[in-house]
Motif scaffolding. Structure first.
Motif, PDB file in Angstrom:
ATOM      1  N   PRO A  88     -43.245 -35.590  31.559  1.00 33.64           N
ATOM      2  CA  PRO A  88     -41.816 -35.902  31.646  1.00 33.64           C
ATOM      3  C   PRO A  88     -41.328 -36.483  30.324  1.00 33.64           C
ATOM      4  CG  PRO A  88     -43.072 -37.627  32.707  1.00 33.64           C
ATOM      5  CD  PRO A  88     -44.065 -36.584  32.251  1.00 33.64           C
ATOM      6  N   GLY A  89     -40.086 -36.243  30.039  1.00 33.64           N
ATOM      7  CA  GLY A  89     -39.490 -36.743  28.816  1.00 33.64           C
ATOM      8  C   GLY A  89     -38.080 -36.233  28.674  1.00 33.64           C
ATOM      9  N   VAL A  90     -37.488 -36.500  27.528  1.00 33.65           N
ATOM     10  CA  VAL A  90     -36.125 -36.056  27.235  1.00 33.65           C
ATOM     11  C   VAL A  90     -36.158 -35.294  25.925  1.00 33.65           C
ATOM     12  CG1 VAL A  90     -33.788 -36.831  26.656  1.00 33.65           C
ATOM     13  CG2 VAL A  90     -35.050 -37.949  28.506  1.00 33.65           C
ATOM     14  N   GLU A  91     -35.511 -34.133  25.922  1.00 29.88           N
ATOM     15  CA  GLU A  91     -35.426 -33.310  24.718  1.00 29.88           C
ATOM     16  C   GLU A  91     -34.017 -33.337  24.160  1.00 29.88           C
ATOM     17  OE1 GLU A  91     -34.837 -29.036  24.699  1.00 29.88           O
ATOM     18  OE2 GLU A  91     -35.039 -29.021  26.883  1.00 29.88           O
ATOM     19  N   ILE A  92     -33.926 -33.174  22.853  1.00 32.55           N
ATOM     20  CA  ILE A  92     -32.647 -33.026  22.173  1.00 32.55           C
ATOM     21  C   ILE A  92     -32.592 -31.617  21.598  1.00 32.55           C
ATOM     22  CG2 ILE A  92     -33.506 -33.979  19.981  1.00 32.55           C
ATOM     23  CD1 ILE A  92     -30.670 -35.290  19.706  1.00 32.55           C
ATOM     24  N   GLY A  93     -31.399 -31.033  21.571  1.00 30.71           N
ATOM     25  CA  GLY A  93     -31.267 -29.688  21.026  1.00 30.71           C
ATOM     26  C   GLY A  93     -29.850 -29.422  20.553  1.00 30.71           C
ATOM     27  N   TRP A  94     -29.673 -28.300  19.861  1.00 36.63           N
ATOM     28  CA  TRP A  94     -28.391 -27.936  19.292  1.00 36.63           C
ATOM     29  C   TRP A  94     -28.308 -26.443  19.090  1.00 36.63           C
ATOM     30  CZ3 TRP A  94     -31.837 -31.449  17.295  1.00 36.63           C
ATOM     31  CH2 TRP A  94     -32.776 -30.936  16.402  1.00 36.63           C
ATOM     32  N   ARG A  95     -27.074 -25.956  19.032  1.00 36.51           N
ATOM     33  CA  ARG A  95     -26.775 -24.555  18.718  1.00 36.51           C
ATOM     34  C   ARG A  95     -25.365 -24.530  18.125  1.00 36.51           C
ATOM     35  NH1 ARG A  95     -26.625 -21.209  23.830  1.00 36.51           N
ATOM     36  NH2 ARG A  95     -28.417 -22.545  24.115  1.00 36.51           N
ATOM     37  N   LEU A  96     -25.246 -24.085  16.896  1.00 36.98           N
ATOM     38  CA  LEU A  96     -23.967 -24.111  16.200  1.00 36.98           C
ATOM     39  C   LEU A  96     -23.520 -22.709  15.797  1.00 36.98           C
ATOM     40  CD1 LEU A  96     -24.794 -27.094  16.053  1.00 36.98           C
ATOM     41  CD2 LEU A  96     -23.988 -27.131  13.715  1.00 36.98           C
ATOM     42  N   ALA A  97     -22.215 -22.507  15.797  1.00 35.38           N
ATOM     43  CA  ALA A  97     -21.650 -21.251  15.308  1.00 35.38           C
ATOM     44  C   ALA A  97     -21.982 -21.101  13.823  1.00 35.38           C
ATOM     45  CB  ALA A  97     -20.139 -21.231  15.521  1.00 35.38           C
ATOM     46  N   LYS A  98     -22.194 -19.877  13.418  1.00 36.37           N
ATOM     47  CA  LYS A  98     -22.616 -19.580  12.051  1.00 36.37           C
ATOM     48  C   LYS A  98     -21.647 -20.154  11.003  1.00 36.37           C
ATOM     49  CE  LYS A  98     -22.810 -15.275  11.381  1.00 36.37           C
ATOM     50  NZ  LYS A  98     -23.155 -13.873  11.420  1.00 36.37           N
ATOM     51  N   ALA A  99     -20.365 -20.192  11.290  1.00 29.39           N
ATOM     52  CA  ALA A  99     -19.374 -20.715  10.340  1.00 29.39           C
ATOM     53  C   ALA A  99     -19.608 -22.185  10.005  1.00 29.39           C
ATOM     54  CB  ALA A  99     -17.970 -20.536  10.906  1.00 29.39           C
ATOM     55  N   PHE A 100     -20.397 -22.870  10.838  1.00 24.86           N
ATOM     56  CA  PHE A 100     -20.626 -24.305  10.644  1.00 24.86           C
ATOM     57  C   PHE A 100     -22.035 -24.636  10.162  1.00 24.86           C
ATOM     58  CE2 PHE A 100     -17.219 -23.841  13.746  1.00 24.86           C
ATOM     59  CZ  PHE A 100     -16.210 -24.519  13.084  1.00 24.86           C
ATOM     60  N   TRP A 101     -22.820 -23.622   9.855  1.00 29.39           N
ATOM     61  CA  TRP A 101     -24.157 -23.854   9.341  1.00 29.39           C
ATOM     62  C   TRP A 101     -24.090 -24.432   7.927  1.00 29.39           C
ATOM     63  CZ3 TRP A 101     -27.259 -18.743  10.601  1.00 29.39           C
ATOM     64  CH2 TRP A 101     -27.375 -18.608  11.987  1.00 29.39           C
ATOM     65  N   GLY A 102     -25.096 -25.216   7.574  1.00 31.27           N
ATOM     66  CA  GLY A 102     -25.223 -25.718   6.223  1.00 31.27           C
ATOM     67  C   GLY A 102     -24.299 -26.872   5.869  1.00 31.27           C
ATOM     68  N   LYS A 103     -23.650 -27.458   6.851  1.00 33.26           N
ATOM     69  CA  LYS A 103     -22.720 -28.562   6.603  1.00 33.26           C
ATOM     70  C   LYS A 103     -23.256 -29.906   7.083  1.00 33.26           C
ATOM     71  CE  LYS A 103     -18.690 -25.597   6.820  1.00 33.26           C
ATOM     72  NZ  LYS A 103     -17.283 -25.500   7.189  1.00 33.26           N
ATOM     73  N   GLY A 104     -24.455 -29.903   7.650  1.00 37.39           N
ATOM     74  CA  GLY A 104     -25.027 -31.141   8.159  1.00 37.39           C
ATOM     75  C   GLY A 104     -24.511 -31.542   9.529  1.00 37.39           C
ATOM     76  N   TYR A 105     -23.775 -30.651  10.189  1.00 40.59           N
ATOM     77  CA  TYR A 105     -23.193 -30.986  11.489  1.00 40.59           C
ATOM     78  C   TYR A 105     -24.249 -31.163  12.584  1.00 40.59           C
ATOM     79  CZ  TYR A 105     -18.384 -30.016   9.891  1.00 40.59           C
ATOM     80  OH  TYR A 105     -17.171 -30.048   9.262  1.00 40.59           O
ATOM     81  N   ALA A 106     -25.292 -30.345  12.575  1.00 40.24           N
ATOM     82  CA  ALA A 106     -26.339 -30.485  13.603  1.00 40.24           C
ATOM     83  C   ALA A 106     -26.996 -31.859  13.482  1.00 40.24           C
ATOM     84  CB  ALA A 106     -27.377 -29.372  13.475  1.00 40.24           C
TER      85      ALA A 106
END
Length: 185
Positions: A88-106
């Motif tokens: 048992p545990g807790v996971e963190i995850g993300w999925r960003l639109a390509k237009a927002f990649w490389g900006k440090g948003y994740a």
């Protein structure tokens, strides 16, 4: 959870999010490390499913760019499914639109979720996992201060033997090792 960072608003899903999130989930480049792209209907079902975790203080929520009001993607936390080695545990995850990649948003949005998990939910550890070849996500995990041990590598239990995405890596972050980032409001 609803919070703001320097550039982002992390918030519950709204009706206006379905179309841009469906487009994100239909993008083959965004979904290259997932077994399949999502249809509009699968996206709607996903939003419904992850929104129900909020009674536990968890969930995968919408991330909005402050300056434009555009949906950046999804970031959040959920209980690790029982068939995974870090359960048992807790996971963190993300999925960003390509237009927002490389900006440090994740990293920015995930850091806010980590703060929530450690400071508000009093979690001892938060994990993240991905396909071993997903280098962009692995870099985010490293920027967040998560640690990787090759002994924790595992085969994704929901994917068929021989599936190209089966090899997975696991990153961990203990509360004692978490260093909050500036920029939260």
């Amino acid at each position: 959870m609803r919070t703001e960072t320097e550039r982002l608003i992390l918030r519950p899903w709204e009706r206006r999010d379905l179309e841009p999130f469906a487009a994100l989930n239909a993008d083959p480049e965004v979904m290259q490390f997932f077994p399949a792209q999502f249809t509009r209907e699968e996206t709607a079902a996903y939003i419904e499913r992850v929104a129900t975790l909020t009674d536990q203080g968890l969930g995968f929520q919408a991330v909005e760019e402050k300056v434009s009001g555009d949906l950046v993607g999804v970031v959040g936390m959920a209980p690790v499914k029982p068939e995974f080695p870090s359960s048992p545990g807790v996971e963190i995850g993300w999925r960003l639109a390509k237009a927002f990649w490389g900006k440090g948003y994740a990293s920015e949005a995930a850091a806010a979720w980590l703060h929530w998990g450690f400071e508000e939910l009093n979690l001892d550890e938060i994990v993240a996992f991905t396909f071993s070849g997903n280098l962009p996500s692995r870099r985010v995990m490293e920027r967040l201060g998560m640690s990787y041990d090759p002994a924790d590598d595992f085969e994704h239990p929901s994917l068929a033997e021989g599936h190209r995405l089966k090899p997975h890596v696991l990153y961990r972050l203990k509360r004692a090792d978490f260093r909050p980032r500036a920029g939260r409001s």
